[in-house]
Design a protein around this motif. Sequence first.
Motif, PDB file in Angstrom:
ATOM      1  N   MET A 190       0.702  -1.029   0.363  1.00 10.67           N
ATOM      2  CA  MET A 190      -0.179   0.322   0.038  1.00 10.67           C
ATOM      3  C   MET A 190       1.024   1.027  -0.281  1.00 10.67           C
ATOM      4  SD  MET A 190      -1.989   2.805   1.691  1.00 10.67           S
ATOM      5  CE  MET A 190      -2.239   1.821   3.803  1.00 10.67           C
ATOM      6  N   ARG A 191       0.752   2.125  -0.795  1.00 12.74           N
ATOM      7  CA  ARG A 191       1.252   3.979  -0.970  1.00 12.74           C
ATOM      8  C   ARG A 191       0.711   5.320   0.181  1.00 12.74           C
ATOM      9  NH1 ARG A 191       3.168   4.841  -7.355  1.00 12.74           N
ATOM     10  NH2 ARG A 191       4.540   3.023  -7.887  1.00 12.74           N
ATOM     11  N   LEU A 192       1.789   5.339   0.728  1.00 12.81           N
ATOM     12  CA  LEU A 192       1.615   6.126   1.301  1.00 12.81           C
ATOM     13  C   LEU A 192       2.525   7.462   0.571  1.00 12.81           C
ATOM     14  CD1 LEU A 192      -0.458   6.578   4.886  1.00 12.81           C
ATOM     15  CD2 LEU A 192       1.888   8.190   4.068  1.00 12.81           C
ATOM     16  N   ALA A 193       1.376   8.537   1.283  1.00 14.70           N
ATOM     17  CA  ALA A 193       3.090   9.790   0.967  1.00 14.70           C
ATOM     18  C   ALA A 193       2.651  11.083   2.131  1.00 14.70           C
ATOM     19  CB  ALA A 193       2.158  11.097  -0.771  1.00 14.70           C
ATOM     20  N   ILE A 194       2.923  11.627   2.673  1.00 14.21           N
ATOM     21  CA  ILE A 194       2.560  13.102   3.550  1.00 14.21           C
ATOM     22  C   ILE A 194       3.049  14.003   2.870  1.00 14.21           C
ATOM     23  CG2 ILE A 194       3.151  13.420   6.084  1.00 14.21           C
ATOM     24  CD1 ILE A 194       3.030  10.875   6.054  1.00 14.21           C
ATOM     25  N   LEU A 195       2.044  15.020   3.063  1.00 13.58           N
ATOM     26  CA  LEU A 195       3.027  16.479   2.557  1.00 13.58           C
ATOM     27  C   LEU A 195       1.758  17.718   3.591  1.00 13.58           C
ATOM     28  CD1 LEU A 195       2.720  16.768  -1.531  1.00 13.58           C
ATOM     29  CD2 LEU A 195       4.636  16.734   0.378  1.00 13.58           C
ATOM     30  N   GLN A 196       2.439  18.310   4.257  1.00 14.48           N
ATOM     31  CA  GLN A 196       2.312  19.907   4.444  1.00 14.48           C
ATOM     32  C   GLN A 196       0.835  20.099   3.366  1.00 14.48           C
ATOM     33  OE1 GLN A 196       5.672  22.288   5.468  1.00 14.48           O
ATOM     34  NE2 GLN A 196       5.967  21.153   6.679  1.00 14.48           N
ATOM     35  N   PRO A 197       0.214  20.752   4.360  1.00 14.63           N
ATOM     36  CA  PRO A 197      -1.045  21.508   3.560  1.00 14.63           C
ATOM     37  C   PRO A 197      -0.870  22.839   3.189  1.00 14.63           C
ATOM     38  CG  PRO A 197      -2.038  21.416   5.890  1.00 14.63           C
ATOM     39  CD  PRO A 197      -0.249  20.839   5.541  1.00 14.63           C
ATOM     40  N   SER A 198      -0.792  23.397   1.792  1.00 16.38           N
ATOM     41  CA  SER A 198      -0.437  24.193   1.036  1.00 16.38           C
ATOM     42  C   SER A 198      -1.852  24.739   0.085  1.00 16.38           C
ATOM     43  CB  SER A 198       0.293  23.893  -0.021  1.00 16.38           C
ATOM     44  OG  SER A 198       2.014  22.734   0.821  1.00 16.38           O
ATOM     45  N   TYR A 199      -1.825  26.668   0.084  1.00 13.32           N
ATOM     46  CA  TYR A 199      -2.778  27.272  -1.135  1.00 13.32           C
ATOM     47  C   TYR A 199      -2.966  27.390  -1.895  1.00 13.32           C
ATOM     48  CZ  TYR A 199      -5.425  31.229  -0.825  1.00 13.32           C
ATOM     49  OH  TYR A 199      -6.670  31.803  -1.977  1.00 13.32           O
ATOM     50  N   LEU A 200      -3.520  26.584  -2.766  1.00 15.31           N
ATOM     51  CA  LEU A 200      -4.111  26.075  -4.111  1.00 15.31           C
ATOM     52  C   LEU A 200      -2.855  26.115  -4.899  1.00 15.31           C
ATOM     53  CD1 LEU A 200      -5.430  30.024  -4.928  1.00 15.31           C
ATOM     54  CD2 LEU A 200      -6.753  27.638  -4.356  1.00 15.31           C
TER      55      LEU A 200
END
Length: 235
Positions: A1-11
């Motif tokens: 199973m694949r997963l990614a993690i990123l900070q919330p960003s605006y547009l």
Amino acid sequence: MRLAILQPSYLPWLGYFDQIDRVDTFVYYDDVQYDKNGWRNRNRVKGPNGPVWLTVPVKLSGRGLQRICDVEIDGQQNWAQKHLRSITQFYAKAPYGSDYIPGLTELLGRTWTHLADLDIAINQTIIQWLGLGARVVRSSTLGIDGDRNERLIRICRHFGADHYLSGNAAKAYIDLETFAASGISVEWQDYEHPSYSQLHGAFVSHLSVIDLLMNAGPESRAILRSGRPIDSKPA
């Protein structure tokens, strides 16, 4: 199973949504430290004279280090109306402007107090517009701690992920041996920004994804996917 993690960003730009498209579970990393002058509260759209910044004003003075999920929007400034005015002015004549401007108008017209809530709500709408299917969660709801690599691994384990997709910038700190010892392989995104038909002169890359949507409409997902390595497929 694949997963990614990123900070919330605006547009965010296209590469942000490429990561969402390529995984089974996507985690908004919303309880890590807010990075001033980053992409959490701003991005670029294209006007007749080139790229234009849209910036959400936030309350930072005297508040010390804040987690992204705790950062408040400065509601005293007329930022939402200014952003909508710019978006409408720049994209009213775009082939698909009328398909997306009303939705953005409704979203930005709401009363927002916290930046992360705004970012995630807009991104969730864009995910629907693009037809992406990843499961989406916020790290602040998980109760998982640890140092940088340890916490990422714990989040992967929490969801049963054995494959972690990461942007190339993380090569500076991702410990591949530690991930491998935990049974998790790391894949670098290696995204190359595609070009597409665009208003206002010569093509400009790395704008907000709304530039792609306004100009390409139903072809946006296919164009988005064209920037990934040839052997990489959606989750």
